[in-house]
Every structure is written in structure tokens, then in C-alpha cells.
Design a protein around this motif. Structure first.
Motif, PDB file in Angstrom:
ATOM      1  N   PRO A 191      10.204 -13.712   3.521  1.00  0.00           N
ATOM      2  CA  PRO A 191      11.407 -12.929   3.829  1.00  0.00           C
ATOM      3  C   PRO A 191      11.390 -11.548   3.182  1.00  0.00           C
ATOM      4  CG  PRO A 191      11.991 -15.167   3.179  1.00  0.00           C
ATOM      5  CD  PRO A 191      10.537 -15.007   2.901  1.00  0.00           C
ATOM      6  N   ALA A 192      10.822 -11.451   1.961  1.00  0.00           N
ATOM      7  CA  ALA A 192      10.761 -10.148   1.278  1.00  0.00           C
ATOM      8  C   ALA A 192       9.913  -9.167   2.078  1.00  0.00           C
ATOM      9  CB  ALA A 192      10.184 -10.319  -0.124  1.00  0.00           C
ATOM     10  N   LYS A 193       8.795  -9.659   2.601  1.00  0.00           N
ATOM     11  CA  LYS A 193       7.920  -8.798   3.402  1.00  0.00           C
ATOM     12  C   LYS A 193       8.593  -8.445   4.725  1.00  0.00           C
ATOM     13  CE  LYS A 193       3.481  -9.962   3.548  1.00  0.00           C
ATOM     14  NZ  LYS A 193       2.189 -10.481   4.066  1.00  0.00           N
ATOM     15  N   ALA A 194       9.302  -9.405   5.298  1.00  0.00           N
ATOM     16  CA  ALA A 194      10.016  -9.157   6.559  1.00  0.00           C
ATOM     17  C   ALA A 194      11.049  -8.046   6.373  1.00  0.00           C
ATOM     18  CB  ALA A 194      10.697 -10.438   7.031  1.00  0.00           C
ATOM     19  N   LYS A 195      11.756  -8.089   5.248  1.00  0.00           N
ATOM     20  CA  LYS A 195      12.773  -7.074   4.957  1.00  0.00           C
ATOM     21  C   LYS A 195      12.138  -5.693   4.826  1.00  0.00           C
ATOM     22  CE  LYS A 195      16.377  -6.043   1.540  1.00  0.00           C
ATOM     23  NZ  LYS A 195      16.943  -6.431   0.222  1.00  0.00           N
ATOM     24  N   SER A 196      10.991  -5.628   4.134  1.00  0.00           N
ATOM     25  CA  SER A 196      10.308  -4.348   3.941  1.00  0.00           C
ATOM     26  C   SER A 196       9.803  -3.774   5.263  1.00  0.00           C
ATOM     27  CB  SER A 196       9.129  -4.517   2.977  1.00  0.00           C
ATOM     28  OG  SER A 196       9.566  -4.960   1.722  1.00  0.00           O
ATOM     29  N   ILE A 197       9.191  -4.640   6.088  1.00  0.00           N
ATOM     30  CA  ILE A 197       8.578  -4.171   7.333  1.00  0.00           C
ATOM     31  C   ILE A 197       9.634  -3.749   8.353  1.00  0.00           C
ATOM     32  CG2 ILE A 197       7.223  -4.989   9.326  1.00  0.00           C
ATOM     33  CD1 ILE A 197       5.545  -6.580   7.293  1.00  0.00           C
ATOM     34  N   SER A 198      10.756  -4.470   8.387  1.00  0.00           N
ATOM     35  CA  SER A 198      11.824  -4.145   9.350  1.00  0.00           C
ATOM     36  C   SER A 198      12.233  -2.676   9.254  1.00  0.00           C
ATOM     37  CB  SER A 198      13.051  -5.021   9.095  1.00  0.00           C
ATOM     38  OG  SER A 198      12.736  -6.366   9.316  1.00  0.00           O
ATOM     39  N   LYS A 199      12.183  -2.142   8.043  1.00  0.00           N
ATOM     40  CA  LYS A 199      12.605  -0.766   7.793  1.00  0.00           C
ATOM     41  C   LYS A 199      11.730   0.256   8.523  1.00  0.00           C
ATOM     42  CE  LYS A 199      11.996   1.195   3.689  1.00  0.00           C
ATOM     43  NZ  LYS A 199      11.692   2.627   3.807  1.00  0.00           N
ATOM     44  N   ASN A 253      -3.192 -10.219  19.334  1.00  0.00           N
ATOM     45  CA  ASN A 253      -1.847 -10.336  18.758  1.00  0.00           C
ATOM     46  C   ASN A 253      -1.859 -10.441  17.233  1.00  0.00           C
ATOM     47  OD1 ASN A 253      -2.795 -12.919  18.366  1.00  0.00           O
ATOM     48  ND2 ASN A 253      -1.648 -13.794  20.091  1.00  0.00           N
ATOM     49  N   ARG A 254      -3.004 -10.171  16.641  1.00  0.00           N
ATOM     50  CA  ARG A 254      -3.120 -10.220  15.174  1.00  0.00           C
ATOM     51  C   ARG A 254      -3.120  -8.790  14.630  1.00  0.00           C
ATOM     52  NH1 ARG A 254      -2.639 -11.295  10.076  1.00  0.00           N
ATOM     53  NH2 ARG A 254      -4.412 -12.015   8.872  1.00  0.00           N
ATOM     54  N   ILE A 255      -2.193  -8.509  13.709  1.00  0.00           N
ATOM     55  CA  ILE A 255      -2.204  -7.201  13.056  1.00  0.00           C
ATOM     56  C   ILE A 255      -2.421  -7.401  11.562  1.00  0.00           C
ATOM     57  CG2 ILE A 255      -0.787  -6.046  14.799  1.00  0.00           C
ATOM     58  CD1 ILE A 255       1.592  -6.259  12.865  1.00  0.00           C
ATOM     59  N   GLU A 256      -3.086  -6.431  10.946  1.00  0.00           N
ATOM     60  CA  GLU A 256      -3.488  -6.565   9.546  1.00  0.00           C
ATOM     61  C   GLU A 256      -3.227  -5.262   8.812  1.00  0.00           C
ATOM     62  OE1 GLU A 256      -7.651  -7.446   7.136  1.00  0.00           O
ATOM     63  OE2 GLU A 256      -7.431  -8.177   9.175  1.00  0.00           O
ATOM     64  N   PHE A 257      -2.680  -5.364   7.622  1.00  0.00           N
ATOM     65  CA  PHE A 257      -2.454  -4.184   6.786  1.00  0.00           C
ATOM     66  C   PHE A 257      -2.607  -4.595   5.332  1.00  0.00           C
ATOM     67  CE2 PHE A 257       1.428  -6.054   8.505  1.00  0.00           C
ATOM     68  CZ  PHE A 257       2.033  -6.554   7.356  1.00  0.00           C
ATOM     69  N   HIS A 258      -2.987  -3.637   4.500  1.00  0.00           N
ATOM     70  CA  HIS A 258      -3.265  -3.918   3.091  1.00  0.00           C
ATOM     71  C   HIS A 258      -2.226  -3.314   2.160  1.00  0.00           C
ATOM     72  CE1 HIS A 258      -7.257  -5.639   3.976  1.00  0.00           C
ATOM     73  NE2 HIS A 258      -7.184  -4.830   5.003  1.00  0.00           N
ATOM     74  N   GLU A 259      -1.247  -2.645   2.756  1.00  0.00           N
ATOM     75  CA  GLU A 259      -0.125  -2.131   1.979  1.00  0.00           C
ATOM     76  C   GLU A 259       1.092  -2.072   2.888  1.00  0.00           C
ATOM     77  OE1 GLU A 259      -0.264   2.542   1.792  1.00  0.00           O
ATOM     78  OE2 GLU A 259      -2.258   1.772   1.341  1.00  0.00           O
ATOM     79  N   ILE A 260       2.271  -2.247   2.317  1.00  0.00           N
ATOM     80  CA  ILE A 260       3.492  -2.255   3.131  1.00  0.00           C
ATOM     81  C   ILE A 260       4.154  -0.886   3.012  1.00  0.00           C
ATOM     82  CG2 ILE A 260       5.709  -3.404   3.520  1.00  0.00           C
ATOM     83  CD1 ILE A 260       4.394  -5.962   2.479  1.00  0.00           C
ATOM     84  N   THR A 261       3.587   0.046   3.793  1.00  0.00           N
ATOM     85  CA  THR A 261       4.117   1.405   3.882  1.00  0.00           C
ATOM     86  C   THR A 261       4.279   1.737   5.367  1.00  0.00           C
ATOM     87  OG1 THR A 261       1.874   2.337   3.896  1.00  0.00           O
ATOM     88  CG2 THR A 261       2.963   2.135   1.749  1.00  0.00           C
ATOM     89  N   LYS A 262       5.089   2.722   5.651  1.00  0.00           N
ATOM     90  CA  LYS A 262       5.361   3.090   7.045  1.00  0.00           C
ATOM     91  C   LYS A 262       4.071   3.424   7.791  1.00  0.00           C
ATOM     92  CE  LYS A 262       8.388   5.999   9.865  1.00  0.00           C
ATOM     93  NZ  LYS A 262       9.462   6.988   9.858  1.00  0.00           N
ATOM     94  N   GLN A 263       3.223   4.222   7.136  1.00  0.00           N
ATOM     95  CA  GLN A 263       1.961   4.640   7.758  1.00  0.00           C
ATOM     96  C   GLN A 263       1.078   3.434   8.080  1.00  0.00           C
ATOM     97  OE1 GLN A 263      -0.299   7.209   5.207  1.00  0.00           O
ATOM     98  NE2 GLN A 263      -1.817   7.718   6.765  1.00  0.00           N
ATOM     99  N   ALA A 264       0.955   2.503   7.108  1.00  0.00           N
ATOM    100  CA  ALA A 264       0.079   1.342   7.302  1.00  0.00           C
ATOM    101  C   ALA A 264       0.616   0.403   8.375  1.00  0.00           C
ATOM    102  CB  ALA A 264      -0.075   0.591   5.978  1.00  0.00           C
ATOM    103  N   LEU A 312      14.271   0.445  -3.675  1.00  0.00           N
ATOM    104  CA  LEU A 312      14.238   1.617  -4.547  1.00  0.00           C
ATOM    105  C   LEU A 312      15.461   2.514  -4.369  1.00  0.00           C
ATOM    106  CD1 LEU A 312      10.466   2.647  -4.358  1.00  0.00           C
ATOM    107  CD2 LEU A 312      11.576   0.942  -5.797  1.00  0.00           C
ATOM    108  N   GLY A 313      16.509   1.965  -3.790  1.00  0.00           N
ATOM    109  CA  GLY A 313      17.734   2.762  -3.620  1.00  0.00           C
ATOM    110  C   GLY A 313      17.666   3.618  -2.375  1.00  0.00           C
ATOM    111  N   LYS A 314      17.585   4.935  -2.542  1.00  0.00           N
ATOM    112  CA  LYS A 314      17.583   5.863  -1.400  1.00  0.00           C
ATOM    113  C   LYS A 314      16.392   5.630  -0.471  1.00  0.00           C
ATOM    114  CE  LYS A 314      20.156   9.694  -3.480  1.00  0.00           C
ATOM    115  NZ  LYS A 314      20.084  11.111  -3.909  1.00  0.00           N
ATOM    116  N   GLU A 315      15.241   5.296  -1.054  1.00  0.00           N
ATOM    117  CA  GLU A 315      14.036   5.060  -0.237  1.00  0.00           C
ATOM    118  C   GLU A 315      14.112   3.744   0.524  1.00  0.00           C
ATOM    119  OE1 GLU A 315       9.831   6.140  -1.443  1.00  0.00           O
ATOM    120  OE2 GLU A 315      10.828   6.147  -3.389  1.00  0.00           O
ATOM    121  N   GLY A 316      15.004   2.848   0.090  1.00  0.00           N
ATOM    122  CA  GLY A 316      15.071   1.528   0.710  1.00  0.00           C
ATOM    123  C   GLY A 316      14.020   0.613   0.106  1.00  0.00           C
ATOM    124  N   THR A 317      13.646  -0.429   0.840  1.00  0.00           N
ATOM    125  CA  THR A 317      12.649  -1.392   0.359  1.00  0.00           C
ATOM    126  C   THR A 317      11.252  -0.874   0.648  1.00  0.00           C
ATOM    127  OG1 THR A 317      14.211  -3.178   0.784  1.00  0.00           O
ATOM    128  CG2 THR A 317      11.921  -3.799   0.448  1.00  0.00           C
TER     129      THR A 317
END
Length: 696
Positions: free
Chosen positions: A11-19, A106-117, A287-292
Motif C-alpha cells: 500500500p505504501a508503494k501504491a500511495k507513492s506511485i498514484s501521485k 504487461n510487466r513494468i520495472e523500476f528501481h526507484e519510485i520517482t516520477k521520471q522512473a 515530505l509535506g509539499k512534495e507529497g509522498t
């Protein structure tokens, strides 16, 4: 408008990615595996080429139903589980449960949870990597075959409830072997001699190293007295002065094993705690203003590769804070060892410009400490080398040679940000001396004092959780994702206990390992286990069929299992009888070993189930009520010292009490040990009397 479902693990990762994704995307969490081998049976068809039988995990029915409904109403489904074998297997199981086309990308892969990645991953989906899935299946099936067939043998031969694992058993063996080395170790006496000398430039210390050009070994007081007699009244003269420039390279950015070791050394974290905190930093924090935002890259990796964008950010920070001389002529890359995952990256901050200071008051204390460690290690890895000036002075006294060494930092380079620790928890640099370049060859020196000292060789140290991780990595036992859970498991099962940060085998661990060594040598063989890991790597690379790897292992194992069942008799673990009487039935209670150490139990089990704590007195009195202080354990298994009169008296100390009270104020003293000395320190903040017991 088309709808896309993205499935992640938590769920934590889901919250971050949704953003980072628009309203067309729905992000849900699978909560890890949804399908696995059944717990109640072997779940592997040995007669039909080791075909595994997968079933939905109990209690996950509603979640599967929810994900199926979401997948049915979506136009596209992306499986975004972790970027490793386990994550690939989760994606594969999900695709079967949701009825997805196995040929779809249908498989996606990323090594960091950032908008660009995340956005880059969405643009480049791929098919599920069946080779990676098969490597995970091979490991899972092998571990099931060993665990579910060897454990019942231990139940029959030793006692119920025991279990054996393919990797865990090797880890216990390492701890057990080290304990055997310690038991067999015979300490030897040796002596050292240090001269305190006066030169024109000041005083310094030099150690005796040679006689007549050969390394000198002094093994008794008599030999030392002979040396002292020969040196009496003799002239000390500088025979050689050598100066040398030494360049020190920064350590590479962290991989899983080095992060666990350094966090243990510098922060006192167990591998399990390190990975839990790293998971939180990776999955994203508010992180507040930046979000998750995800703060570090994926933390299960054996690669030291760094992305170009990360290097560019590190360069920007280094140049702006330290200047050009602190940045090398070109960005520094490090070479991977062995079969490291080239597609993976090292553990680094997702944004090098996001300094630890910027996160104060946002992260928890331990999250910030771990982030700082990762951030500093990464920044330092991209900085200039440190330049040291080393000075060696050799002093002749007839046939004897004394030597003094010192090193000074001419240019700190990366040391301005970070220095790697070692297992002693101290700097790995040479001991500093007050030598100066003003010492010159031919100079006559005045002897202030000769200091002889007796020493005894010490046995090899017991493993800590950190040094066991390093040993497992060196031997090729397990993989980045398995180090922490393996070390946790061998303690949970009662085969190994942690005392003063050191790992010791229990009596039970000793018995199990002795039995396995005798009858299942391959399972405990380090080289055999490492070779199997390499075969699993070959499966992942598409160079070996997974069922053949399992078959090659299982054939000899099944023969050994059948032979062992016939040969091994019932192993009796004799319980130590105490003088404590069971208040329920009057029997003498026996001492047993549990997860948190020893306890008393009634031998009348199962008719009488009485148990009680076994208190080990430490030889000191409670400063509050004068009752004996005893060893206790916290819920997490950490050792501390408390009053026998608990709960009436609630006195506790995390440090080992000294046997005698403070001579100044009569308050409790505690024992503090370092590499250099052992001392008793008064706990009274207004006194703090200190008595040195032992110089190292």
C-alpha cells in the motif's frame, strides 16, 4: 477514456506511485504473494518432473476477488512488483490469477519510485521474464523439498517442531564452526616492546620489530628480560626515514550486504531493522509539499552501477559545496563482482541534492540516520581520492630495529564527507603518532622509557549479524534478499542466540548441525551450496532448465535421506535438572532453551505445563532495594539487567553491572569495554567515578 490498472506489492508503494500517474490509472497492492505452495502438503510432484502445485494463499480470497474485478474493468493491466526474482514470480502468479495473456507486455520495472522512473517504466512495458520466474521456482521448490522432507526426520530423531532449511542450515553451520574454533583455540603468550624516544623535533613512540634483520618474536618474560638487558645503555640512532604518498579510494555506494554491515557497525541496526527502514525509504514517505516520495533506489541489489543522472546530481552538489579539487577528472564507476545484476543499480538517494538536513523533522530518527548513511556513502563514492602522507622512521640499536609509523591527511577528498567503518567500529587508519618530518637519518635519539607489555593471542571473534552477512556473501551463500531473513530465522528457531551482539549456537543448534554434518554433508557444504546458487543464476540467464537443476540436487538428496532415516537412532537431549521445585506437582524443574534464552519447565509435560523464567544472577546488588540483579530479556530478545524483586522494584540497566559499588558514592557501577580498555564507570551523574580494570 481507457483505464489502466497498476498492481504493486505494498500500500505504501501504491500511495507513492498514484501521485505520479493521472486519473486514468488505478493503483492497487497485492500485499506480496497471492499464490504459493500449500503449507499442509509437499506441493511438489516428484514423480512428474517436480511440477509445483500452486494454490491461493489462505486469507487472500477477498483481495484476489477485488483485483480480478479491477482487472476485468480495466483496458490495460501493468504488473509492477519488485525488480528481482521474487517480484518477477509475484507478477507471474498475478498474471495467472487474473487470467492475463502470457504473451502480453504487461510487466513494468523500476528501481526507484520517482516520477521520471515511473513514467519511463509505463512507456516501456515488457513480457514477464520466464527465466527469472523459473530461477525463483527452482529456489522455492528446492527449499520446499529440503525443508518438508528433512524437518520430519529431525522430528523423529531429535524432537518435534524442529526444522531445517537449505540456506539456514549452512548459516548455523558457520556459527557452529566458529564456536568450535574458539573452543579448540589455545592461547599463546607474546610480548611487545615500545620505546618512548626524544628527537630534536619532539617525542614519539617506536616498536621493536626485528633483530639481525629478522622478525623478532618474544614469547616469555625471560626472553623479554634478555632483550632489555641487551638494550641497556645502548645508543638509539635513526637509520632510515621514508616518506610516501598514499592515495585512498572511496568505497563504492552500498549494495544490500554492505549496507547491512555498515548500518550494524555505525548505527547498531540488525540486518532485519536495516531492511525494514530501507523498505520505508524506498517505498516513499510523505515530505509535506512534495507529497509522498521514494527517497532511495531499490534496496535488494548486488550491483554497484550508478545512473548517469545520479552522477550528474552528485557532481553538482560536490562542486557547489567543496569545489573542483574535490571532484575527480571523470565520474567514478565501480566494477561489479561475479554475477551481479547489471540492470540493477547500487543503493543511492533518488535525489542527491536532497540532503539529510532537508529531511530533519520529517523522517523518524532511525529513518534519517539510515538515509544519511546512504546519502554520505553515495556522495563520497563520487569524490576525489584522499591523499595521505605516510612517514616511517627506523631506529637502530646495534642488532635491534625499532620502527615508528604515522600518516597525516594532506588532502581529505572524500573523507570530508564519509569514512567507511570496520568491524571493530573504529577507523581503519594507522594509529596516529606525534612523529614529524623533522626527524632525520643519522640523528641520535634520547631514550625516555622502554615499556614492555605481555599479551596473549586471542581466538577468532564470534560472528555478529554484520560479519555473518559478510561471510555469507564471500562464500556465495544466499542472495541479497535472503541474508536478513536467514539470520532472523536461525535465531527464531532457537539454533542461534545473540549475546552482546555476538551469535552463539545453542545446544540444540549444535546437535542438529552435528547430525546434518554426519549424514547430509552436501547440504552443509559451503562450496556445494554456492555452486547451487550459481546454477540458479544460470537458470535466470536462460542457460539451464530449472527442473534439471532441481533434479540434479534432489536425486542424491533423496538417497541420502533414505539412508539417514535407517542409520540415525533417537537423539536424546538431556535437560539440565535444577533445584527449583514445580509448585504445581513437586517435580524438580528442568532448564530448557527458548528463543529468548533459558527458562525453567516442568518435566511432567504435557500433564503439567508449568514454566517460569530462569534468572541468572550477575553478582551485583540492586542499588534501589539490594536484591540480586539478574539477566532479563526484552520482547525483542535484547538482553538487559533488572532487579530480582520485579515488579515491586523496577530498576533496570542496559549495561552490565560491575560486582562492586562505587568507592566514592556507593552507587551502582557498570562495565564498559572498548578495543583499548575495560573499565567500571559509576552510574551516578554527579559522580561518574571511573576505574580502569584492563588495558588492551
Amino acid at each position: 477514456m481507457s483505464k489502466t490498472l497498476v498492481i504493486v506489492e505494498s500500500p505504501a508503494k501504491a500511495k507513492s506511485i498514484s501521485k505520479f500517474l493521472g486519473s486514468r490509472y488505478t493503483v492497487k497492492a497485492s500485499m506480496g504473494h497471492l499464490r504459493d505452495l500449500p503449507k499442509s502438503q509437499l506441493g511438489v510432484d516428484i514423480e512428474h518432473d517436480f511440477e509445483p502445485k500452486y494454490i491461493a494463499i489462505r486469507g487472500r480470497g477477498d483481495l484476489i476477488k477485488d483485483l480480478r474485478a479491477a482487472a476485468k474493468s480495466a483496458d490495460k493491466v501493468f504488473l509492477a512488483s519488485d525488480p528481482d526474482r521474487e517480484g518477477e514470480a509475484i507478477a507471474w502468479h498475478l498474471s495467472h490469477l487474473l487470467g492475463l495473456n502470457q504473451g502480453d507486455k504487461n510487466r513494468i520495472e523500476f528501481h526507484e519510485i520517482t516520477k521520471q522512473a515511473i513514467q519511463a517504466a509505463i512507456k516501456h512495458p515488457r513480457q514477464i521474464d520466464q527465466d527469472r520466474v523459473d530461477a525463483q521456482q527452482a529456489r522455492r521448490v528446492l527449499d520446499r523439498l529440503v525443508g518438508y522432507q528433512l524437518s520430519p526426520l529431525l522430528w523423529r530423531k531429535i524432537k518435534k517442531g524442529l526444522s531445517a532449511g537449505r540456506v539456514q542450515s549452512v548459516a548455523v553451520r558457520l556459527v557452529d564452526d566458529r564456536e568450535e574454533e574458539i573452543r579448540a583455540f589455545v592461547s599463546e603468550e607474546y610480548w611487545s616492546l615500545t620505546a618512548n624516544l626524544q628527537s630534536a623535533g619532539g617525542t614519539f613512540l617506536a616498536k621493536l620489530v626485528k633483530k639481525s634483520g629478522k622478525k623478532l618474536s618474544i614469547s616469555s618474560r625471560v626472553e623479554m628480560e634478555n632483550v632489555l638487558a641487551e638494550l641497556m645503555g645502548k645508543e638509539f640512532q635513526v637509520s632510515e626515514v621514508r616518506t610516501k604518498e598514499k592515495k585512498k579510494l572511496p568505497a563504492p555506494p552500498f549494495i544490500t550486504s554492505s549496507l547491512q554491515q555498515e548500518a550494524h557497525r555505525k548505527l547498531g541496526f540488525s540486518p532485519k531493522r536495516t531492511m525494514m527502514l530501507a523498505q520505508q525509504l524506498y517505498e516513499g514517505l510523505d515530505l509535506g509539499k512534495e507529497g509522498t516520495v521514494g527517497l532511495i533506489t531499490y534496496m535488494r541489489t548486488d550491483s554497484v552501477k550508478i545512473a548517469d543522472t545520479a552522477q550528474a546530481e552528485a557532481k553538482e552538489w560536490i562542486l557547489s559545496h567543496y569545489g573542483n579539487e574535490y571532484y575527480p577528472s571523470e565520474p567514478r564507476q565501480f566494477a561489479n563482482k561475479g554475477r551481479a545484476q547489471e540492470a540493477h543499480e547500487a543503493i543511492r538517494p533518488t535525489a542527491a541534492l536532497r540532503t539529510p538536513e532537508m529531511l530533519k523533522g520529517i523522517l523518524s530518527r532511525d529513518q534519517l540516520r539510515l538515509y544519511r548513511l546512504i546519502w554520505e556513502r553515495f556522495i563520497a563514492s563520487q569524490m576525489s581520492v584522499a591523499i595521505m602522507d605516510t612517514l616511517t622512521v627506523e631506529i637502530s640499536v646495534e642488532d635491534y630495529l625499532f620502527r615508528a609509523n604515522t600518516s597525516t591527511v594532506r588532502f581529505p577528498g572524500f573523507l570530508a564527507v564519509y569514512e567507511e567503518g570496520n568491524d571493530a567500529g573504529e577507523s581503519a587508519d594507522d594509529e596516529q603518532n606525534s612523529l614529524t618530518l623533522s626527524v632525520s637519518a643519522g640523528e641520535k635519539l634520547s631514550l625516555i622509557k622502554l615499556q614492555e607489555k605481555q599479551h596473549f593471542t586471542e581466538p577468532p571473534p564470534r560472528y555478529t549479524e554484520a560479519s555473518l552477512v559478510r561471510k555469507m556473501e564471500e562464500e556465495g551463500i544466499g542472495r541479497p534478499s535472503t541474508y536478513a531473513p536467514t539470520i532472523e530465522t536461525i535465531q527464531t528457531r532457537g539454533y542461534v542466540v545473540k549475546e552482546e551482539k555476538q551469535l552463539l549456537p545453542t545446544e540444540l543448534g549444535d546437535i542438529v548441525i552435528s547430525l546434518l554434518k554426519e549424514h547430509f554433508p552436501d547440504i552443509l557444504n559451503l562450496e556445494f551450496t554456492a555452486n547451487l546458487e550459481e546454477k540458479l543464476d544460470l537458470v535466470e540467464e536462460g542457460n539451464a532448465p530449472w527442473k534439471s537443476v532441481v533434479g540434479d540436487y534432489y536425486g542424491p538428496f533423496s538417497v541420502t535421506l533414505a539412508e539417514a532415516d535407517e542409520k540415525i537412532g533417537k537423539v536424546k537431549i538431556e535437560d539440565q535438572v535444577s533445584e527449583e521445585l514445580c509448585e504445581n506437582c513437586g517435580r524438580n524443574m528442568v532448564i530448557k532453551m527458548g528463543r529468548y534464552g533459558k527458562f525453567l519447565a516442568c518435566p511432567g509435560f504435557p500433564e503439567c505445563r508449568n514454566t517460569k523464567p530462569l534468572f541468572e544472577e550477575v553478582g551485583a546488588k540492586c542499588p534501589t532495594c539490594s536484591k540480586p540483579l539478574v539477566v532479563r530479556r526484552s520482547k525483542k530478545g535484547r538482553k538487559f539487567f533488572g532487579c530480582l524483586g520485579y515488579p515491586e522494584c523496577a530498576f533496570v540497566s542496559w549495561e552490565m553491572p560491575a560486582p562492586e559499588p562505587c568507592p566514592e558514592c556507593q552507587q551502582l557501577m557498570v562495565i564498559k569495554s572498548s578495543k583499548r580498555q575495560k573499565k567500571h564507570v559509576c552510574t551516578n551523574p554527579e559522580c561518574r567515578f571511573t576505574k580502569v580494570i584492563e588495558e588492551a
